[in-house]
Scaffold this motif. Structure first.
Motif, short mmCIF file in Angstrom:
data_model
loop_
_atom_site.label_atom_id
_atom_site.label_comp_id
_atom_site.label_asym_id
_atom_site.label_seq_id
_atom_site.Cartn_x
_atom_site.Cartn_y
_atom_site.Cartn_z
N CYS A 182 0.83 -1.20 0.00
CA CYS A 182 0.00 0.00 0.00
C CYS A 182 0.86 1.25 0.00
CB CYS A 182 -0.91 0.02 1.24
SG CYS A 182 -2.14 -1.30 1.25
N ASP A 183 0.58 2.16 -0.93
CA ASP A 183 1.30 3.43 -0.98
C ASP A 183 0.35 4.52 -1.45
OD1 ASP A 183 3.37 5.16 -0.61
OD2 ASP A 183 4.62 4.42 -2.25
N LEU A 184 0.76 5.76 -1.28
CA LEU A 184 -0.12 6.89 -1.56
C LEU A 184 -0.62 6.96 -3.00
CD1 LEU A 184 1.70 9.65 0.53
CD2 LEU A 184 -0.47 8.54 1.06
N PRO A 185 0.26 6.88 -4.02
CA PRO A 185 -0.25 7.03 -5.40
C PRO A 185 -1.35 6.03 -5.74
CG PRO A 185 2.15 7.15 -5.37
CD PRO A 185 1.72 6.71 -4.01
N GLN A 186 -1.19 4.79 -5.30
CA GLN A 186 -2.19 3.75 -5.61
C GLN A 186 -3.51 4.02 -4.88
OE1 GLN A 186 1.10 2.99 -4.84
NE2 GLN A 186 1.56 2.67 -7.01
N LEU A 187 -3.43 4.47 -3.63
CA LEU A 187 -4.65 4.76 -2.87
C LEU A 187 -5.35 5.99 -3.42
CD1 LEU A 187 -3.49 3.96 0.77
CD2 LEU A 187 -5.00 2.61 -0.68
N PHE A 188 -4.59 6.98 -3.87
CA PHE A 188 -5.21 8.15 -4.49
C PHE A 188 -6.07 7.75 -5.69
CE2 PHE A 188 -1.63 11.24 -3.02
CZ PHE A 188 -2.16 11.24 -1.74
N LEU A 190 -7.74 5.08 -6.12
CA LEU A 190 -8.95 4.36 -5.74
C LEU A 190 -9.97 5.21 -4.99
CD1 LEU A 190 -7.50 0.93 -4.51
CD2 LEU A 190 -8.39 1.52 -6.77
N SER A 191 -9.57 6.37 -4.53
CA SER A 191 -10.48 7.19 -3.73
C SER A 191 -11.62 7.74 -4.56
CB SER A 191 -9.70 8.35 -3.09
OG SER A 191 -10.59 9.21 -2.42
N CYS A 192 -12.82 7.72 -3.99
CA CYS A 192 -13.96 8.32 -4.68
C CYS A 192 -14.21 9.74 -4.19
CB CYS A 192 -15.21 7.46 -4.52
SG CYS A 192 -15.59 6.99 -2.84
N SER A 193 -13.31 10.28 -3.34
CA SER A 193 -13.34 11.70 -3.00
C SER A 193 -12.19 12.39 -3.70
CB SER A 193 -13.21 11.95 -1.50
OG SER A 193 -13.13 10.82 -0.77
N SER A 194 -12.22 13.71 -3.69
CA SER A 194 -11.16 14.48 -4.33
C SER A 194 -9.85 14.31 -3.56
CB SER A 194 -11.54 15.96 -4.37
OG SER A 194 -10.44 16.73 -4.83
N THR A 195 -8.78 14.05 -4.29
CA THR A 195 -7.46 13.88 -3.66
C THR A 195 -6.55 15.07 -3.90
OG1 THR A 195 -6.57 12.74 -5.61
CG2 THR A 195 -7.59 11.36 -3.91
N GLN A 196 -7.13 16.16 -4.40
CA GLN A 196 -6.32 17.33 -4.75
C GLN A 196 -5.55 17.87 -3.56
OE1 GLN A 196 -8.53 20.50 -6.59
NE2 GLN A 196 -6.70 21.68 -7.14
N LEU A 197 -6.23 17.99 -2.42
CA LEU A 197 -5.55 18.50 -1.23
C LEU A 197 -4.47 17.52 -0.75
CD1 LEU A 197 -8.50 20.04 0.83
CD2 LEU A 197 -6.71 21.25 -0.45
N ASN A 198 -4.76 16.23 -0.85
CA ASN A 198 -3.77 15.22 -0.44
C ASN A 198 -2.52 15.28 -1.32
OD1 ASN A 198 -6.61 14.13 0.23
ND2 ASN A 198 -5.28 12.93 1.55
N GLU A 199 -2.75 15.48 -2.62
CA GLU A 199 -1.61 15.55 -3.54
C GLU A 199 -0.80 16.82 -3.31
OE1 GLU A 199 -2.65 14.84 -7.60
OE2 GLU A 199 -3.90 13.10 -7.12
#
Length: 315
Positions: A182-188, A190-199
């Motif tokens: 498990c790592d961040l790019p792969q989980l981003f 799969l997310s059904c919410s916006s990942t813009q802030l996470n990125e």
């Protein structure tokens, strides 16, 4: 796919890790190769630790940091590979949501400390070559311990920040991760919410965690190179370069694979290239580090022979 209903819809309770290959006929080969790599990595890094402990010549700041680096390498490969091997043996590829985030946390914790330790080692080389008269006081045992402690605190904060941030995202399907950990790019992806802030958070914190250390390493070695070029004797230059060459090789491999992995978040689809980079991050780097640091270092080689032969230096 197991799921549970919540206020925001359907929440994933587990992910499916596709692993390195999806062909069952190749799983036994992958298992043998990675079990061998794991044993070599752990054995090699434990040998480096033992060599540093038994050889008084290696009781210096550079090897104090190298010993800590060996511990991190063992931890980094242990966070990912045994889990992958377990999935191959049990013929299951699911990982619970909580276990996935735990793996992500410890992976980023250990890699983050790696960043800072490589920077501390570059600073150590800068002081040893450019400031030799004040080296013993500016790199005292207390300073070494402070540098390691600060590395752990900063990396813990970074890993916790990303883990908490990813836990705020919604995962409502699909739950298939095209990777072996498990790592961040792969989980981003799969997310059904916006990942813009996470990125944005990953880029911002990544600059502090990786960009700043890289700038400090380059600056340190620019001064080191200038100092070495002023050395008149060819033997002196060769000795000075040899003390830095191993570290620079490790830095190049570490940052090269890391930049490729985390600076491609805008790509529409993560490919099998990311698995290859993951192998570099979790297996190749930790396995190569003991080899690189001992290959051209007679002191380390001598200490390793003492460990293998069961002898302890009397000095």
């Amino acid at each position: 796919m197991q799921s549970k209903s919540g206020a925001n819809g359907t929440a994933i309770t587990e992910f499916i890790l596709l692993g390195l290959v999806e062909t069952p006929e190749l799983w036994s080969i992958i298992f043998v190769l990675f079990l061998f790599a794991y044993m070599v990595t752990v054995g090699g890094n434990l040998s480096i630790l033992a060599a540093i402990l038994v050889e008084p010549k290696l009781h210096t700041p550079m090897y104090f940091f190298l010993g800590n680096l060996s511990v991190l390498d063992i931890g980094c490969i242990t966070v990912t590979i045994p889990s992958m091997l377990g999935h191959l043996v049990s013929n299951t590829r699911t990982i619970p949501y909580g276990a996935c985030l735990t793996q992500l946390f410890f992976f980023h914790l250990l890699v983050g400390v790696d960043c800072f330790l490589l920077t501390a080692m570059a600073y150590d080389r800068f002081l040893a070559i450019c400031q030799p008269l004040t080296y013993s006081t500016r790199m005292s045992p207390s300073v070494q311990r402070i540098l390691v402690a600060v590395s752990w605190v900063c990396s813990f904060t970074n890993a916790l920040t990303h883990t908490v941030a990813i836990s705020t995202l919604n995962f409502c399907g699909p739950n298939v991760i095209n990777h072996f950990y498990c790592d961040l790019p792969q989980l981003f992806q799969l997310s059904c919410s916006s990942t813009q802030l996470n990125e944005l958070l990953l880029f911002a914190v990544g600059f502090m965690m990786a960009g700043t250390p890289m700038v400090l390493i380059i600056t340190s070695y620019a001064h080191v190179a200038a100092a070495i070029l002023r050395i008149r004797s060819a033997e002196g230059k060769k000795k000075a370069f040899s003390t830095c060459g191993s570290h620079l090789t490790v830095v190049a491999i570490f940052y090269g694979s890391g930049i490729f992995n985390y600076m491609r978040l805008g790509s529409a689809k993560l490919s099998n290239k990311d698995k290859a980079v993951g192998i570099f991050n979790t297996v190749i780097n930790p396995m190569l580090n003991p080899i690189i640091y001992s290959l051209r270092n007679p002191d380390v080689q001598s200490a390793l022979w003492k460990v293998l032969l069961g002898r302890r230096s009397l000095a």
